[in-house]
Design a protein around this motif. Structure first.
Motif, short mmCIF file in Angstrom:
data_model
loop_
_atom_site.label_atom_id
_atom_site.label_comp_id
_atom_site.label_asym_id
_atom_site.label_seq_id
_atom_site.Cartn_x
_atom_site.Cartn_y
_atom_site.Cartn_z
N LYS A 163 5.64 13.03 -9.02
CA LYS A 163 4.27 13.53 -8.39
C LYS A 163 2.99 13.51 -9.43
CE LYS A 163 2.41 16.72 -4.80
NZ LYS A 163 1.50 17.71 -5.53
N GLY A 164 3.28 13.91 -10.51
CA GLY A 164 2.52 14.07 -11.43
C GLY A 164 2.42 12.85 -12.15
N VAL A 165 3.28 11.87 -12.24
CA VAL A 165 3.05 10.40 -12.72
C VAL A 165 2.12 9.70 -11.64
CG1 VAL A 165 4.05 8.12 -12.74
CG2 VAL A 165 5.19 10.00 -13.90
N TRP A 166 2.31 9.61 -10.37
CA TRP A 166 1.56 9.12 -9.28
C TRP A 166 -0.04 9.63 -9.34
CZ3 TRP A 166 2.55 4.43 -8.74
CH2 TRP A 166 3.72 3.82 -8.79
N GLU A 167 -0.07 10.83 -9.71
CA GLU A 167 -1.46 11.56 -9.81
C GLU A 167 -1.98 11.15 -10.94
OE1 GLU A 167 -0.35 15.55 -7.08
OE2 GLU A 167 -0.52 15.80 -9.20
N ALA A 168 -1.66 11.34 -12.13
CA ALA A 168 -2.01 10.39 -13.34
C ALA A 168 -2.78 9.00 -13.03
CB ALA A 168 -0.96 10.45 -14.37
N ALA A 169 -1.89 8.36 -12.19
CA ALA A 169 -2.39 7.18 -11.85
C ALA A 169 -3.70 6.95 -10.86
CB ALA A 169 -1.40 6.32 -11.03
N GLY A 170 -4.04 8.12 -10.44
CA GLY A 170 -4.99 8.45 -9.35
C GLY A 170 -4.82 8.35 -8.11
N SER A 171 -3.51 8.53 -7.65
CA SER A 171 -3.21 8.49 -6.26
C SER A 171 -3.16 9.92 -5.59
CB SER A 171 -1.69 7.64 -6.10
OG SER A 171 -1.77 6.46 -6.51
N GLU A 172 -3.23 9.58 -4.30
CA GLU A 172 -2.99 11.02 -3.72
C GLU A 172 -1.49 11.09 -3.07
OE1 GLU A 172 -4.07 12.94 0.71
OE2 GLU A 172 -5.07 11.26 0.03
N VAL A 173 -0.62 12.01 -3.49
CA VAL A 173 0.72 12.13 -3.40
C VAL A 173 1.06 12.84 -2.07
CG1 VAL A 173 2.98 12.49 -4.06
CG2 VAL A 173 1.25 11.61 -5.89
N VAL A 174 1.69 12.06 -0.94
CA VAL A 174 2.15 12.97 0.19
C VAL A 174 3.58 12.89 0.32
CG1 VAL A 174 1.90 12.71 2.64
CG2 VAL A 174 0.08 11.94 1.18
N VAL A 175 4.32 14.12 0.46
CA VAL A 175 5.69 14.11 0.40
C VAL A 175 6.22 14.18 2.00
CG1 VAL A 175 7.69 15.55 -0.07
CG2 VAL A 175 5.88 15.49 -1.55
N MET A 176 6.84 13.34 2.30
CA MET A 176 7.52 13.30 3.61
C MET A 176 8.81 12.91 4.14
SD MET A 176 5.73 9.96 5.78
CE MET A 176 3.93 10.36 5.40
N ASP A 177 9.27 13.04 5.26
CA ASP A 177 10.98 12.59 5.32
C ASP A 177 10.81 11.03 5.29
OD1 ASP A 177 13.26 13.36 6.91
OD2 ASP A 177 12.29 11.83 8.16
N PRO A 178 11.87 10.67 4.78
CA PRO A 178 12.05 9.21 4.62
C PRO A 178 11.99 8.31 6.10
CG PRO A 178 13.94 10.30 3.57
CD PRO A 178 13.11 11.26 4.29
N SER A 179 12.33 8.91 7.17
CA SER A 179 12.31 8.15 8.32
C SER A 179 10.92 8.25 8.86
CB SER A 179 13.25 9.09 9.53
OG SER A 179 14.59 8.79 9.17
N ARG A 180 10.27 9.38 8.89
CA ARG A 180 8.80 9.41 9.18
C ARG A 180 7.98 8.35 8.48
NH1 ARG A 180 5.71 13.98 11.10
NH2 ARG A 180 3.27 13.66 10.68
N HIS A 181 8.30 8.42 7.03
CA HIS A 181 7.72 7.12 6.07
C HIS A 181 7.89 6.06 6.83
CE1 HIS A 181 8.13 3.86 3.41
NE2 HIS A 181 7.02 4.22 2.74
N ASP A 182 9.23 5.63 7.33
CA ASP A 182 9.72 4.25 7.63
C ASP A 182 9.09 3.68 9.01
OD1 ASP A 182 11.00 3.90 5.54
OD2 ASP A 182 13.03 3.97 6.39
N ALA A 183 8.70 5.03 9.95
CA ALA A 183 8.16 4.71 11.17
C ALA A 183 6.71 4.74 10.97
CB ALA A 183 8.36 6.01 12.29
N ILE A 184 6.03 5.15 10.20
CA ILE A 184 4.64 4.94 9.72
C ILE A 184 4.20 3.68 9.43
CG2 ILE A 184 2.67 5.85 8.52
CD1 ILE A 184 3.63 8.62 9.01
N LEU A 185 5.01 3.27 8.30
CA LEU A 185 4.85 1.95 7.84
C LEU A 185 5.17 0.80 8.70
CD1 LEU A 185 3.74 1.33 4.54
CD2 LEU A 185 4.43 3.51 5.13
N ALA A 186 6.35 1.13 9.63
CA ALA A 186 6.50 -0.02 10.54
C ALA A 186 5.28 -0.31 11.39
CB ALA A 186 7.71 0.47 11.42
#
Lengths: 297, 297
Positions: A163-186
């Motif tokens: 999380k810290g690595v991606w925040e250092a890159a300037g991103s907003e990090v969101v933690v979620m369930d893998p299946s939810r990720h896959d449904a949203i990106l689909a």
């Protein structure tokens, strides 16, 4: 920053892997960065550009002694990469990926990770039309979302570090369930690509019948179909790895389109207006949100 | 130029009508231009900006003594406009329109045109996201195509004159059958709009189920769905007026999408790659053509 890595290994030094390398180097978060890849020319360019300090084409050699391993290969290669790396990973190392499908990657990789090594599945939602290390730049992830999809087995400290690595890159990090990720990106990414490819092929079929339809397309059509110029290999892989979610979202879309056909067939102009107005209001709100987000940054 | 109009009347002084007015004035092809519209504020702006010399809200009064009448109203209003104008059109006058559907417009308008008046149906393929006279500019048609769709009844001299007008605006004029126009536009313009509206509504349905999918969409989704912000009223009208061609093209697209589902369901990665590669090569050739076209101008 609460972290510093003596040795980082980036497997796949392209747009994503290269950009994160540049960021970690500039911020002084890495002692040294080793690049791993298959193409010699790209690795040599990465070294020449200062994106990595050294490189190798051997995954095992590359990950030896690494504290942090970023797997930024094509999504279908992540499992194979972990399989090659596993025997050489040091205890306590953190391994993370950037695959745009999460459940299939986790199912394949998690059983391969040795005890004492921490795997944190991730997906930075960023990219451009370009690829390769020469396209890498340090602002790629700024203001973008990065989704991390930990499982029951994911170590909390390792999750915090990634999380810290991606925040250092300037991103907003969101933690979620893998299946939810896959449904949203689909829905918001994979479906639009399926549609764009199908639309261009539909117009291509008309061309084949001798009507030069494409030459009458205006800028709107070119913008609309831009994503149909995306890598066929990458998208075939994504389809294979997220097939259930993609099939579901195509079916949902088909129902919407069938409904539109019914309205057109019935000459229901009021119904069409309502359907289009709903879409317009959703789309307009998206632009307003994006505008707001940009202002907030 | 082989033509000069003592009096031009532009009905609907918006982006299209306003831009052509500016061009004809600047090129010295018009003695005077009268604007006709419903909104007083827009007509006053047109006068203030010098786009028209005078204006009226009465169609009959506006077209009196006009040598050239441009109907640039919304496509569903063209018939009604011709009906109002007909008793006041002078013998020898040329009437042309800019409607994005041609067969329905012709079927409605041609019987209303008085003997001795020449109707030339047309469609300049140009536009921006903006509307109203304040969005008008003289380069709008430059390098764009303009399709003219004469019928058996169209006067050859009038056709030549209208061709000359659009060429003066910098367009490449193509003459074709009205049904062919409607089929081509259904594929490259109307179908993409139907798809964009349906896609945004599909993602909207997911939002309703409590998943904030839209917030994970990236720039690609915003670009892809830009045309879903188009006017619901205008697109409902276009659907009503070009329903057969639009229904056919949606069906063709549905078959393509169903084929994709079959490939995904069968995990046919090779087949998917081929399908995507075909689309990519068509899309890439479009961009190359467009680049070449831009260079040629």
């Amino acid at each position: 920053m609460a972290f510093y890595f003596k040795k980082i290994t980036v497997i796949g030094v392209g747009l994503i892997g290269g950009s994160l390398s540049i960021i970690l180097k500039r911020k002084g978060l890495a002692g040294s960065i080793t690049g791993v890849g298959r193409g010699l020319a790209n690795l040599e360019a990465a070294k020449r550009l200062g994106v990595v300090d050294s490189f190798t084409r051997d995954v095992g050699e590359g990950v030896k002694d690494a504290d942090f391993v970023l797997i930024a290969t094509p999504v279908l290669k992540i499992g194979e990469t972990v399989r090659k790396a596993a025997p050489f990973l040091k205890k306590g190392a953190i391994v993370t990926d950037v695959g745009s499908v999460k459940k299939a990657v986790i199912d394949e990789c998690e059983p391969l990770i040795p005890p004492g090594v921490h795997f944190v599945p991730g997906h930075p939602i960023a990219g451009t039309e370009h690829s390769g290390v020469e396209a890498a730049f340090p602002d790629l992830f700024k203001g973008r979302r990065c989704i991390l999809t930990p499982t029951d087995k994911t170590d909390d400290n390792a999750l915090s570090t990634v999380k810290g690595v991606w925040e250092a890159a300037g991103s907003e990090v969101v933690v979620m369930d893998p299946s939810r990720h896959d449904a949203i990106l689909a829905a918001v990414s994979h479906l639009p690509h399926m549609i764009a490819y199908s639309l261009v092929n539909t117009v291509g079929d008309i061309e084949k019948s001798g009507v030069d339809a494409l030459s009458y397309s205006a800028g709107g059509f070119r913008d609309f179909t831009r994503i149909a110029s995306s890598s066929p290999e990458m998208w075939a892989d994504i389809c294979a790895m997220n097939s259930d979610a993609i099939l579901k979202t195509i079916s949902d879309f088909e129902k919407r389109l069938a409904n539109l056909k019914t309205l057109i067939d019935a000459n229901d102009v009021e119904g069409l207006k309502q359907d289009f107005a709903r879409a317009k209001s959703i789309r307009d709100s998206l632009v307003n949100k994006a505008g707001k987000l940009a202002e907030d940054k």
